[in-house]
Design a protein around this motif. Structure first.
Motif, PDB file in Angstrom:
ATOM      1  N   ASP A  81       0.839  -1.193   0.000  1.00 32.07           N
ATOM      2  CA  ASP A  81       0.000   0.000   0.000  1.00 32.07           C
ATOM      3  C   ASP A  81       0.880   1.251   0.000  1.00 32.07           C
ATOM      4  OD1 ASP A  81       0.281   1.112   2.842  1.00 32.07           O
ATOM      5  OD2 ASP A  81      -0.347  -0.944   3.257  1.00 32.07           O
ATOM      6  N   ALA A  82       0.300   2.366  -0.396  1.00 32.00           N
ATOM      7  CA  ALA A  82       1.056   3.610  -0.586  1.00 32.00           C
ATOM      8  C   ALA A  82       1.728   4.086   0.695  1.00 32.00           C
ATOM      9  CB  ALA A  82       0.148   4.699  -1.141  1.00 32.00           C
ATOM     10  N   GLN A  83       1.056   3.964   1.828  1.00 31.43           N
ATOM     11  CA  GLN A  83       1.626   4.437   3.093  1.00 31.43           C
ATOM     12  C   GLN A  83       2.873   3.631   3.461  1.00 31.43           C
ATOM     13  OE1 GLN A  83      -1.079   4.269   6.395  1.00 31.43           O
ATOM     14  NE2 GLN A  83       0.211   5.542   7.683  1.00 31.43           N
ATOM     15  N   ARG A  84       2.802   2.313   3.338  1.00 31.65           N
ATOM     16  CA  ARG A  84       3.962   1.477   3.653  1.00 31.65           C
ATOM     17  C   ARG A  84       5.102   1.736   2.669  1.00 31.65           C
ATOM     18  NH1 ARG A  84       3.028  -4.680   4.155  1.00 31.65           N
ATOM     19  NH2 ARG A  84       2.594  -4.163   6.297  1.00 31.65           N
ATOM     20  N   PHE A  85       4.779   1.889   1.379  1.00 31.21           N
ATOM     21  CA  PHE A  85       5.800   2.124   0.383  1.00 31.21           C
ATOM     22  C   PHE A  85       6.508   3.454   0.640  1.00 31.21           C
ATOM     23  CE2 PHE A  85       7.513   3.286  -3.760  1.00 31.21           C
ATOM     24  CZ  PHE A  85       8.171   2.119  -4.087  1.00 31.21           C
ATOM     25  N   GLU A  86       5.750   4.477   0.985  1.00 30.87           N
ATOM     26  CA  GLU A  86       6.360   5.775   1.296  1.00 30.87           C
ATOM     27  C   GLU A  86       7.300   5.654   2.489  1.00 30.87           C
ATOM     28  OE1 GLU A  86       5.168  10.449   1.930  1.00 30.87           O
ATOM     29  OE2 GLU A  86       3.592   8.955   1.791  1.00 30.87           O
ATOM     30  N   HIS A  87       6.923   4.871   3.486  1.00 30.85           N
ATOM     31  CA  HIS A  87       7.771   4.642   4.655  1.00 30.85           C
ATOM     32  C   HIS A  87       9.091   3.977   4.242  1.00 30.85           C
ATOM     33  CE1 HIS A  87       8.875   3.730   8.788  1.00 30.85           C
ATOM     34  NE2 HIS A  87       9.063   2.477   8.418  1.00 30.85           N
ATOM     35  N   VAL A  88       9.016   2.972   3.364  1.00 26.65           N
ATOM     36  CA  VAL A  88      10.222   2.277   2.909  1.00 26.65           C
ATOM     37  C   VAL A  88      11.122   3.221   2.115  1.00 26.65           C
ATOM     38  CG1 VAL A  88      11.082   0.428   1.421  1.00 26.65           C
ATOM     39  CG2 VAL A  88       9.186  -0.009   2.968  1.00 26.65           C
ATOM     40  N   VAL A  89      10.532   4.036   1.245  1.00 28.99           N
ATOM     41  CA  VAL A  89      11.315   5.004   0.465  1.00 28.99           C
ATOM     42  C   VAL A  89      12.005   5.992   1.397  1.00 28.99           C
ATOM     43  CG1 VAL A  89      11.154   6.921  -1.182  1.00 28.99           C
ATOM     44  CG2 VAL A  89       9.962   4.777  -1.644  1.00 28.99           C
ATOM     45  N   ASN A  90      11.291   6.481   2.401  1.00 26.41           N
ATOM     46  CA  ASN A  90      11.900   7.412   3.357  1.00 26.41           C
ATOM     47  C   ASN A  90      13.037   6.754   4.134  1.00 26.41           C
ATOM     48  OD1 ASN A  90      10.265   9.564   2.637  1.00 26.41           O
ATOM     49  ND2 ASN A  90       8.715   9.077   4.168  1.00 26.41           N
ATOM     50  N   MET A  91      12.866   5.480   4.497  1.00 26.94           N
ATOM     51  CA  MET A  91      13.939   4.758   5.186  1.00 26.94           C
ATOM     52  C   MET A  91      15.160   4.632   4.284  1.00 26.94           C
ATOM     53  SD  MET A  91      11.911   1.740   7.283  1.00 26.94           S
ATOM     54  CE  MET A  91      13.238   0.636   6.949  1.00 26.94           C
ATOM     55  N   ALA A  92      14.938   4.355   3.011  1.00 30.68           N
ATOM     56  CA  ALA A  92      16.041   4.226   2.062  1.00 30.68           C
ATOM     57  C   ALA A  92      16.809   5.533   1.956  1.00 30.68           C
ATOM     58  CB  ALA A  92      15.520   3.801   0.689  1.00 30.68           C
ATOM     59  N   ARG A  93      16.109   6.636   1.897  1.00 29.66           N
ATOM     60  CA  ARG A  93      16.765   7.944   1.779  1.00 29.66           C
ATOM     61  C   ARG A  93      17.527   8.296   3.051  1.00 29.66           C
ATOM     62  NH1 ARG A  93      11.923  11.055  -1.422  1.00 29.66           N
ATOM     63  NH2 ARG A  93      12.245   9.962  -3.393  1.00 29.66           N
ATOM     64  N   LYS A  94      16.955   7.983   4.205  1.00 24.69           N
ATOM     65  CA  LYS A  94      17.654   8.253   5.462  1.00 24.69           C
ATOM     66  C   LYS A  94      18.907   7.392   5.601  1.00 24.69           C
ATOM     67  CE  LYS A  94      13.648   9.774   8.090  1.00 24.69           C
ATOM     68  NZ  LYS A  94      12.686   9.451   9.160  1.00 24.69           N
ATOM     69  N   SER A  95      18.797   6.143   5.178  1.00 25.16           N
ATOM     70  CA  SER A  95      19.931   5.239   5.220  1.00 25.16           C
ATOM     71  C   SER A  95      21.072   5.763   4.353  1.00 25.16           C
ATOM     72  CB  SER A  95      19.521   3.847   4.735  1.00 25.16           C
ATOM     73  OG  SER A  95      20.629   3.029   4.564  1.00 25.16           O
ATOM     74  N   LYS A  96      20.740   6.249   3.194  1.00 22.62           N
ATOM     75  CA  LYS A  96      21.745   6.780   2.271  1.00 22.62           C
ATOM     76  C   LYS A  96      22.368   8.050   2.843  1.00 22.62           C
ATOM     77  CE  LYS A  96      22.513   7.607  -2.548  1.00 22.62           C
ATOM     78  NZ  LYS A  96      22.004   7.451  -3.885  1.00 22.62           N
TER      79      LYS A  96
END
Length: 87
Positions: free
Chosen positions: A69-84
């Motif tokens: 779902d969009a909310q979970r996907f947005e969370h994963v994308v934000n985690m990826a950006r923070k990790s980077k």
């Protein structure tokens, strides 16, 4: 992650169109988004891409479908950006 209007066929350079498919009792809802290609290289995105391969296969035509779902996907994308950014 950016919303992607259904009537816009152009994809900006460096982005990949993705359809998020929420599979639930109501028949599944689809959300169209644009994701930066470089975000897909992050390890936390690998699980979602593996789910997409398991559910829809490698032979998807056109847009990449991801079972999320969009909310979970947005969370994963934000985690990826923070990790980077932390590197």
């Amino acid at each position: 992650m950016a919303p992607w209007p259904r009537d816009d066929k152009r994809v900006p350079k460096g982005y990949l169109p993705i359809v998020l498919v929420r599979d639930d009792d109501e028949g599944g809802e689809e959300t169209r988004v644009l994701v930066r290609v470089k975000d897909l290289k992050e390890p936390c995105m690998a699980a979602l891409l593996e789910l997409a391969e398991q559910q829809f296969g490698y032979g998807q035509q056109g847009v990449l479908r991801v079972p999320c779902d969009a909310q979970r996907f947005e969370h994963v994308v934000n985690m990826a950006r923070k990790s980077k950014a932390a590197r």
